[in-house]
Each structure stands twice: as structure tokens, then as C-alpha cells.
Enzyme design. Structure first.
Site, short mmCIF file in Angstrom:
data_model
loop_
_atom_site.label_atom_id
_atom_site.label_comp_id
_atom_site.label_asym_id
_atom_site.label_seq_id
_atom_site.Cartn_x
_atom_site.Cartn_y
_atom_site.Cartn_z
CE LYS A 171 3.97 56.58 70.67
NZ LYS A 171 3.04 55.73 69.90
CG ASP A 200 -1.06 60.41 74.93
OD1 ASP A 200 -1.80 60.55 73.94
OD2 ASP A 200 -0.95 59.34 75.54
CG HIS A 201 -1.23 62.29 68.94
ND1 HIS A 201 -0.65 61.06 69.12
CD2 HIS A 201 -2.23 62.09 68.06
CE1 HIS A 201 -1.27 60.17 68.37
NE2 HIS A 201 -2.25 60.77 67.71
CE LYS A 205 -6.34 61.57 68.44
NZ LYS A 205 -6.26 61.65 66.99
CG HIS A 263 -2.28 57.19 72.13
ND1 HIS A 263 -1.50 58.27 72.46
CD2 HIS A 263 -1.74 56.68 71.00
CE1 HIS A 263 -0.53 58.39 71.57
NE2 HIS A 263 -0.65 57.45 70.67
CE LYS A 362 -0.23 50.40 64.11
NZ LYS A 362 -0.65 51.82 64.17
C1 BG6 Z 1 0.69 56.91 67.25
C2 BG6 Z 1 1.10 55.50 67.00
O1 BG6 Z 1 1.06 57.32 68.53
O2 BG6 Z 1 -0.73 57.04 67.13
C3 BG6 Z 1 0.61 55.01 65.65
O3 BG6 Z 1 2.51 55.37 67.07
C4 BG6 Z 1 -0.87 55.25 65.51
O4 BG6 Z 1 0.91 53.63 65.48
C5 BG6 Z 1 -1.23 56.68 65.86
O5 BG6 Z 1 -1.23 54.95 64.17
C6 BG6 Z 1 -2.73 56.89 65.90
O6 BG6 Z 1 -3.01 58.24 66.06
P1 BG6 Z 1 -4.38 58.85 65.50
O7 BG6 Z 1 -4.33 60.29 65.95
O8 BG6 Z 1 -4.37 58.67 64.01
O9 BG6 Z 1 -5.48 58.07 66.15
#
Ligand code: BG6
Length: 512
Positions: A171, A200-201, A205, A263, A362
């Protein structure tokens, strides 16, 4: 080890042992993501015995780094960021096949050198390997990398047995509909869709995959999963961290682009889509796209379907923290939102009339991601106390992170001689049942791309459907500047305008 204590997904992973000989090339090899996530992911796959026997890792970046130094950087990254300690047994085997190529991203000759380097590895090995390109660079160089992979012949490399060259794209995938369409066009001029893995990580999960299993493997959910029984759905992706040192990136992005469009929408799609005909990549992605297309355009303006805000100074973990406008690299008059809340309507037979609320921000009170399904209120006649209606609604919540699990709120009788009701929570926790050492998202994603399973990646039409929904809102916000920008103290659950969004339907945000 007792059967119940084994990691549940290890059973399913046996199919992954079929990954062919592979070279993973990381573009952006000296970047943050490579150190924090990608190298540790490769290493942990090695620990689990899930890398193919002939596995090569090639770092590619603008900076000239000797092979030996790249290997040291990689080992340091594992020491600092891996979920498991560095074991020399495993790392030395990977390190022996790790190298680095220096070159520009728009430099065709450097890509020819990369191709020659890969050909050389193959020559020494005595057989061909499949190539997996991981583009983990700033988005400004996505296009030249893709074009040069095409021009150098690397994109067309074919190992046989359906193992074409593959590309993983990090991304952000565009910044609005037009840029996402343009990026898809560049990709498609070089790669076929089945070669492309858009990250999309959140899909990597455990709990997000668990959501699919819980929804579709339990007979009790499907009959209730619709507008007849569900009152509303709330999806929260809250972070405690601020923008930190990423101000430069974040100012161009903001919460809607950074978290909601990708996400949070993935969580929504998996929650609300129709059951797929099978669990293969195309069937699941077809259902997600159908769902995204059924979402009604957002009402814009002050009385519309969205709220946005910036965090002001506040307290996190008992410590005073600055507001967004005081953070490093942030414009004094910045109109970038650090919080967004949305009310979405899905216009189909299953969901018509059920509001889906999304929020992300945030510097919120706590790091928590959850999906809460609020069922309709039970008739209260039997248990009303005077004129007070005291039954809680049943809520099923999927805790995506942290404290991963599933809970259900039920009304029960308080023991005693009177009939008094009280809501209680039934809890399932992954860590209690299965232990806590679960693979990180990137391990699963790198592995799936190596074996060619695109289920947990985003298809081109999905990205466009999501951007189509949000682009008018982004444009309206850009036009309004700071007008309509709310604030919330760091360490709180968000701004008043977000509560007001729900109050219109007599709803309130649940305290996760
Ligand atoms: C990323 C964002 O894709 O996901 C970050 O760019 C965010 O801003 C992060 O902090 C959150 O990922 P996770 O896995 O920690 O929930």
C-alpha cells in the site's frame, strides 16, 4: 503436544509445502517495512520449515550495499523485530542464499543486471526458480518498477506448472479512484491479474481469517445474519499511537486513505458478503466486490454520512502528548484527518436498513480493532422494571486485535430471590485455547504469494470499488479545508461529531 494446543492453521498449511524453488526480490530493501516485517517474515517461515528447499532472497535498492552488509542488516532486523529469536541454524541457511543488487527504480540497465543476477543464481543451482517481486517502496516509484520489470523480461518469466513471475504491491494503492485505475492499468500492461498480489496486511491477520471460519462453519450464525435480526454493525480500528515520525506520509494520506478505504473496508466486506461458493480466491473476491458495489453513495456535507477530526493534546498511558498540529512535519493549518467515522448503507436483500458504522483513529483511548454485531432488542415486556427497559441487546463481537477472540453479550438472571436480569459476556480467547505464538500477517502473505494463493490479497476491481465510494468524500473534504474538522483529546474515544452521526439513528458507539 496435545492436539488442541497445536496451532489451528498449521493443519491447513501442509498445502504450502508445495512452493517451488523461489527467489524473492525486495524493492525498497533498506526501508522500514523490510526490516520490521518482511525479513522477519521470511525468517519465521524458515523456522517453520515452510520455505522451499531452494530459496533465495535478493534485496534491491538505490543505495549501494555490499552483500555481506545486507546480510548483517537482515540479521539485525531479525534480532530486533522477529517474534522468535534468531537461530543460527535457520538464518545461516537463508543468509547463504541472500544477496543485494543496487540500482535505480527507473534505470532499465539496473533491471537487466537484476535479471542477469537471477540467471546466475539459477545457473549455480542448475535449475530455474520462480520469481516473486515484492514492491515495498514509496508509491511514486511503483510505475517505473513495474515498467522496468516488463522491459527487462522479468515479468514474463515462467517456471512451468503455473508458476509465472509474481508481484506483490504494498500500500498505498492509489490515492483516489483515478490514480488506482491508472495504477491498475500500468500493472495490467505488464502482468496478468493472476500474477498480482495487492497487499492489505489486515487480511493476513489470524483473526481476520478466523472471521471467515467462524461465520461460515457455524450453523447458528447464517440464519440470523441479516436485516431481520441485526440492528446495526460497528467496526472499530482504533490506535493508541500518533503519527510519530511519519508526518510527511500522513499529511498526504489521512485516516480515510490510510485505514478506512483499505483495512476497515476489508473487515466490512468479510463481515457482510454473501457466503462464497467455495473458499478459493476468485469466489471470495467475487463476493467482496459484489458487497462493495452494493454500498450506497455517501451523503456529503455537514449532515452527511461522515465525520472527521484531528487529535488535540491529551494523555496516553498517563503521559501528556501533543496534538496533531504540534507533531513533527505537520502543517500548522493542516486539514488532514486523524480520525474518521462513517455510516454506510448496503442496498441489498440481506442488509437494507441496517447501518454499518466504521471508525478509525490515531491517539485513541486504546489500541483495539473489533467488529461488533448488534442484534435487535428483545421484546422487554417480561422483564421491564417499572418503566425502565433493562434488557441489553445481544452483541457478538469479533476481537481482531489485541486480545484476539470472540465474545457474546447475553442477558442472564442475577442469582437471588428476585428476577433481575444482567448482561454477561461469554468469551473465547485465541491465546487461552491455542497459545499466543501466532504467525504474523506478513508470514502468511509472503507464503501464500509464493504458492500462488491470492485469497488474502486484493483484486484490482476491489480497490476500484472501494475508491469509487470514497473519492467524492475525499474531494468534498479537500474542498472544505478545515471547515467541519472536529477535534478529540488524545487518549479519548473520538470527537462529538462522531457520536452525533450515530445519535441520528438512536445508536451509540460501543465501548470496546
Ligand atoms: C498501516 C497504516 O497500514 O496500518 C498505519 O499505514 C497503521 O498508519 C497500521 O498504524 C496499523 O496496522 P496494525 O497491524 O498495527 O493494526
Amino acid at each position: 503436544m496435545a492436539e488442541t494446543q497445536r496451532h489451528p492453521f498449521l493443519h491447513g498449511l501442509s498445502k504450502h509445502r508445495g512452493a517451488p524453488p523461489t527467489v524473492v526480490v525486495i524493492f525498497g530493501a533498506s526501508g522500514d517495512l523490510t526490516a520490521r516485517k518482511l525479513i522477519p517474515a521470511v525468517y519465521n517461515l524458515g523456522v517453520d520449515g515452510l520455505l522451499p528447499a531452494d530459496f533465495f532472497l535478493v534485496g534491491y535498492g538505490r543505495k549501494a550495499i555490499p552483500d555481506e552488509e545486507f546480510r548483517t542488516l537482515a540479521a539485525d532486523a531479525i534480532k530486533e523485530f522477529s517474534r522468535r529469536e534468531l537461530s543460527h541454524d535457520v538464518w545461516d541457511r537463508i543468509a547463504a542464499h541472500t544477496s543485494y543488487v543496487a540500482g535505480g527504480y527507473d534505470e532499465k540497465a539496473a533491471f537487466d543486471r537484476l535479471a542477469a543476477h537471477i540467471a546466475d543464481l539459477e545457473k549455480k543451482l542448475g535449475r530455474e526458480v520462480q520469481t516473486l517481486f515484492y514492491i515495498s517502496t514509496p508509491p511514486s516509484v511503483f510505475a517505473p518498477i513495474l515498467q522496468n520489470l516488463g522491459a527487462s523480461g522479468l515479468a514474463g518469466k515462467y517456471l512451468g506448472q503455473a508458476h509465472h513471475a509474481k508481484v506483490i504491491i504494498e500500500k498505498p494503492f492509489g490515492k483516489d479512484l483515478a490514480s488506482a485505475v491508472a495504477l491498475n492499468a500500468t500493472i495490467r500492461s505488464v502482468f496478468a491479474e493472476h500474477q498480482v498480489y495487492r497487499i492489505d496486511h489486515y487480511l493476513g491477520k489470524e483473526t481476520v481469517q478466523g472471521l471467515l471460519v467462524q461465520r461460515f462453519s457455524n450453523a447458528i450464525f447464517e440464519p440470523l445474519w441479516n436485516r431481520n435480526f441485526i440492528d446495526s454493525v460497528q467496526i472499530t480500528v482504533a490506535e493508541e499511537v500518533g503519527v510519530g515520525t511519519r508526518g510527511g506520509y500522513y499529511e498526504q494520506s489521512g485516516c480515510l486513505r490510510d485505514m478506512i478505504q483499505n483495512h476497515t473496508m476489508q473487515l466490512l466486506a468479510l463481515t457482510a458478503m454473501e457466503p462464497p461458493v467455495s473458499l478459493d480466491a476468485e469466489s471470495i473476491r467475487d463476493e467482496k466486490v459484489k458487497l462493495l458495489r452494493a454500498i450506497q453513495p455517501l451523503a456529503l456535507g455537514p449532515d452527511g454520512d461522515a465525520a472527521r477530526a484531528q487529535y488535540a493534546a491529551g494523555m496516553i498511558d498517563g503521559k501528556a502528548v501533543p496534538g496533531y498540529l504540534q507533531e513533527e512535519g505537520i502543517a500548522k493549518e493542516s486539514a488532514t484527518e486523524t480520525y474518521a467515522a462513517l455510516r454506510l448503507s448496503i442496498n441489498n436483500w440481506r442488509w437494507q436498513g441496517v447501518p454499518f458504522y466504521l471508525r478509525s483513529g490515531k491517539r485513541m483511548a486504546r489500541r483495539v480493532s473489533e467488529i461488533a454485531i448488534n442484534f435487535k432488542r428483545p421484546p422487554g415486556a417480561l422483564f421491564a422494571e417499572g418503566d425502565r427497559f433493562n434488557l441489553a441487546t445481544n452483541t457478538l463481537s469479533f476481537q481482531i486485535q489485541p486480545d484476539e477472540g470472540l465474545s457474546m453479550i447475553l442477558n442472564t438472571k442475577v442469582p437471588g430471590l428476585e428476577t433481575r436480569t444482567q448482561p454477561v459476556k461469554m468469551n473465547f480467547r485465541y491465546a487461552t485455547t491455542f497459545g499466543s505464538n501466532t504467525p504474523e500477517a506478513y508470514e502468511r502473505l509472503v507464503l501464500d504469494a509464493m504458492v500462488g494463493d491470492g485469497t488474502l490479497f486484493i483484486r484490482g476491481d476491489e480497490t476500484e470499488a472501494s475508491w469509487k465510494l470514497y473519492t467524492p468524500l475525499l474531494e468534498a473534504w479537500a474542498k472544505a479545508g478545515r471547515d467541519g474538522m472536529d477535534t478529540y483529546p488524545a487518549g479519548s474515544w473520538g470527537p462529538p461529531s462522531s457520536d452525533a452521526l450515530l445519535a441520528k439513528n438512536n445508536h451509540v458507539w460501543r465501548q470496546p
